[in-house]
Scaffold this motif. Sequence first.
Motif, PDB file in Angstrom:
ATOM      1  N   HIS A 158       0.816  -1.213   0.000  1.00  0.00           N
ATOM      2  CA  HIS A 158       0.000   0.000   0.000  1.00  0.00           C
ATOM      3  C   HIS A 158       0.855   1.271   0.000  1.00  0.00           C
ATOM      4  CE1 HIS A 158      -4.031  -1.682   0.332  1.00  0.00           C
ATOM      5  NE2 HIS A 158      -3.603  -2.515   1.261  1.00  0.00           N
ATOM      6  N   GLY A 159       2.175   1.110  -0.034  1.00  0.00           N
ATOM      7  CA  GLY A 159       3.053   2.269  -0.018  1.00  0.00           C
ATOM      8  C   GLY A 159       3.104   2.951   1.327  1.00  0.00           C
ATOM      9  N   MET A 160       2.811   2.214   2.392  1.00  0.00           N
ATOM     10  CA  MET A 160       2.786   2.772   3.745  1.00  0.00           C
ATOM     11  C   MET A 160       4.136   2.537   4.433  1.00  0.00           C
ATOM     12  SD  MET A 160      -0.982   1.233   4.727  1.00  0.00           S
ATOM     13  CE  MET A 160      -0.783   1.529   6.491  1.00  0.00           C
ATOM     14  N   PRO A 161       4.815   3.579   4.877  1.00  0.00           N
ATOM     15  CA  PRO A 161       6.075   3.392   5.591  1.00  0.00           C
ATOM     16  C   PRO A 161       5.868   2.532   6.846  1.00  0.00           C
ATOM     17  CG  PRO A 161       5.799   5.681   4.961  1.00  0.00           C
ATOM     18  CD  PRO A 161       4.478   5.006   4.708  1.00  0.00           C
ATOM     19  N   CYS A 162       6.795   1.610   7.097  1.00  0.00           N
ATOM     20  CA  CYS A 162       6.664   0.709   8.233  1.00  0.00           C
ATOM     21  C   CYS A 162       8.054   0.362   8.746  1.00  0.00           C
ATOM     22  CB  CYS A 162       5.886  -0.546   7.838  1.00  0.00           C
ATOM     23  SG  CYS A 162       6.516  -1.376   6.364  1.00  0.00           S
ATOM     24  N   ALA A 163       8.082  -0.397   9.841  1.00  0.00           N
ATOM     25  CA  ALA A 163       9.374  -0.734  10.444  1.00  0.00           C
ATOM     26  C   ALA A 163       9.261  -2.035  11.216  1.00  0.00           C
ATOM     27  CB  ALA A 163       9.848   0.386  11.368  1.00  0.00           C
ATOM     28  N   VAL A 164      10.411  -2.702  11.354  1.00  0.00           N
ATOM     29  CA  VAL A 164      10.496  -3.958  12.106  1.00  0.00           C
ATOM     30  C   VAL A 164      11.623  -3.836  13.126  1.00  0.00           C
ATOM     31  CG1 VAL A 164      10.985  -6.436  11.983  1.00  0.00           C
ATOM     32  CG2 VAL A 164       9.714  -5.321  10.126  1.00  0.00           C
ATOM     33  N   VAL A 165      11.329  -4.260  14.348  1.00  0.00           N
ATOM     34  CA  VAL A 165      12.377  -4.408  15.366  1.00  0.00           C
ATOM     35  C   VAL A 165      12.325  -5.856  15.835  1.00  0.00           C
ATOM     36  CG1 VAL A 165      13.269  -3.673  17.598  1.00  0.00           C
ATOM     37  CG2 VAL A 165      12.148  -2.004  16.111  1.00  0.00           C
ATOM     38  N   GLN A 166      13.420  -6.588  15.661  1.00  0.00           N
ATOM     39  CA  GLN A 166      13.485  -7.979  16.098  1.00  0.00           C
ATOM     40  C   GLN A 166      14.208  -8.044  17.442  1.00  0.00           C
ATOM     41  OE1 GLN A 166      15.060 -10.181  12.589  1.00  0.00           O
ATOM     42  NE2 GLN A 166      13.076 -11.194  12.674  1.00  0.00           N
ATOM     43  N   PHE A 167      13.528  -8.603  18.446  1.00  0.00           N
ATOM     44  CA  PHE A 167      14.065  -8.638  19.802  1.00  0.00           C
ATOM     45  C   PHE A 167      14.857  -9.906  20.109  1.00  0.00           C
ATOM     46  CE2 PHE A 167      11.165  -5.197  20.187  1.00  0.00           C
ATOM     47  CZ  PHE A 167      11.627  -4.427  21.254  1.00  0.00           C
ATOM     48  N   ILE A 168      14.617 -10.984  19.393  1.00  0.00           N
ATOM     49  CA  ILE A 168      15.293 -12.243  19.707  1.00  0.00           C
ATOM     50  C   ILE A 168      16.049 -12.794  18.505  1.00  0.00           C
ATOM     51  CG2 ILE A 168      14.974 -14.628  20.480  1.00  0.00           C
ATOM     52  CD1 ILE A 168      14.400 -12.579  22.659  1.00  0.00           C
ATOM     53  N   LYS A 169      15.404 -12.812  17.350  1.00  0.00           N
ATOM     54  CA  LYS A 169      15.961 -13.494  16.181  1.00  0.00           C
ATOM     55  C   LYS A 169      16.946 -12.652  15.389  1.00  0.00           C
ATOM     56  CE  LYS A 169      11.648 -16.053  15.461  1.00  0.00           C
ATOM     57  NZ  LYS A 169      10.462 -16.135  14.613  1.00  0.00           N
ATOM     58  N   GLY A 170      17.433 -11.578  15.977  1.00  0.00           N
ATOM     59  CA  GLY A 170      18.300 -10.666  15.235  1.00  0.00           C
ATOM     60  C   GLY A 170      19.534 -11.305  14.650  1.00  0.00           C
ATOM     61  N   ALA A 171      19.992 -12.384  15.277  1.00  0.00           N
ATOM     62  CA  ALA A 171      21.204 -13.046  14.797  1.00  0.00           C
ATOM     63  C   ALA A 171      20.927 -13.964  13.604  1.00  0.00           C
ATOM     64  CB  ALA A 171      21.832 -13.855  15.935  1.00  0.00           C
ATOM     65  N   TRP A 172      19.648 -14.224  13.320  1.00  0.00           N
ATOM     66  CA  TRP A 172      19.293 -15.139  12.230  1.00  0.00           C
ATOM     67  C   TRP A 172      19.332 -14.427  10.880  1.00  0.00           C
ATOM     68  CZ3 TRP A 172      14.769 -18.972  13.415  1.00  0.00           C
ATOM     69  CH2 TRP A 172      14.986 -19.584  14.666  1.00  0.00           C
ATOM     70  N   ASP A 173      19.742 -15.171   9.852  1.00  0.00           N
ATOM     71  CA  ASP A 173      19.661 -14.678   8.474  1.00  0.00           C
ATOM     72  C   ASP A 173      18.324 -15.170   7.912  1.00  0.00           C
ATOM     73  OD1 ASP A 173      20.084 -13.780   5.897  1.00  0.00           O
ATOM     74  OD2 ASP A 173      21.338 -15.491   5.337  1.00  0.00           O
ATOM     75  N   THR A 174      17.293 -14.353   8.049  1.00  0.00           N
ATOM     76  CA  THR A 174      15.946 -14.788   7.664  1.00  0.00           C
ATOM     77  C   THR A 174      15.549 -14.291   6.282  1.00  0.00           C
ATOM     78  OG1 THR A 174      14.921 -12.833   8.680  1.00  0.00           O
ATOM     79  CG2 THR A 174      15.215 -14.775  10.088  1.00  0.00           C
ATOM     80  N   GLY A 175      14.616 -15.025   5.670  1.00  0.00           N
ATOM     81  CA  GLY A 175      14.130 -14.644   4.349  1.00  0.00           C
ATOM     82  C   GLY A 175      13.436 -13.291   4.362  1.00  0.00           C
TER      83      GLY A 175
END
Length: 209
Positions: A64-81
């Motif tokens: 929808h063209g809406m600015p958003c953000a993600v903060v990862q509290f636990i999985k930050g060390a993972w290389d996720t898709g």
Amino acid sequence: MSGKDAQRERTDEQHSAKMAKKKAARDKIMAGKTGEKGLVIVHTGPGKGKSSSGFGMILRCVAHGMPCAVVQFIKGAWDTGERRLLTGNFGDLCQFHAMGEGFTWETQDRARDIAAAQAGWKKAKELIRDPEIRMVLLDEINIALRYEYLDIDEVVAFLTTEKPEMTHVVLTGRNAHEKLMEAADLVTEMTLVKHPFRSGIKAQPGVEF
């Protein structure tokens, strides 16, 4: 017309009448739903799909063209898709902050886990306060709250008093705190019915990360 055809026609007519009645009732309900607000959304429970659902909502925002953000509290060390996809293709719309260092049994350092969670929460507040950002996903924050790396009262107070009116905040992780669920607008609990891990199948790309 055969008896079988006549019966089928009567069944079709009954179905059409039933669906028309159902649609009229549904339309009446929807006509009364005109409010709009930024929601506090909690995805919890022992079943799989909490983070996946949160990232699905983030992708909707991107679409929808809406600015958003993600903060990862636990999985930050993972290389996720999802991390690869969002940072590699939609960095202009979605900020991605991997603040965690792994599950607590991996770091085995409570002070380090607390410091990482506090840093993540500081970044989360900064992002939520930004009126340009329409949705913030706090992935696995419920785990940080469960282990008391963060103060539940502070988190709830911030969400109820400082979150901009139209900003959505999604909080994921099992064992969501009762105070958080009480303050939330939408709570979904994922129920575990069956999981391949119990049969000796490890976490796999495209399914778990």
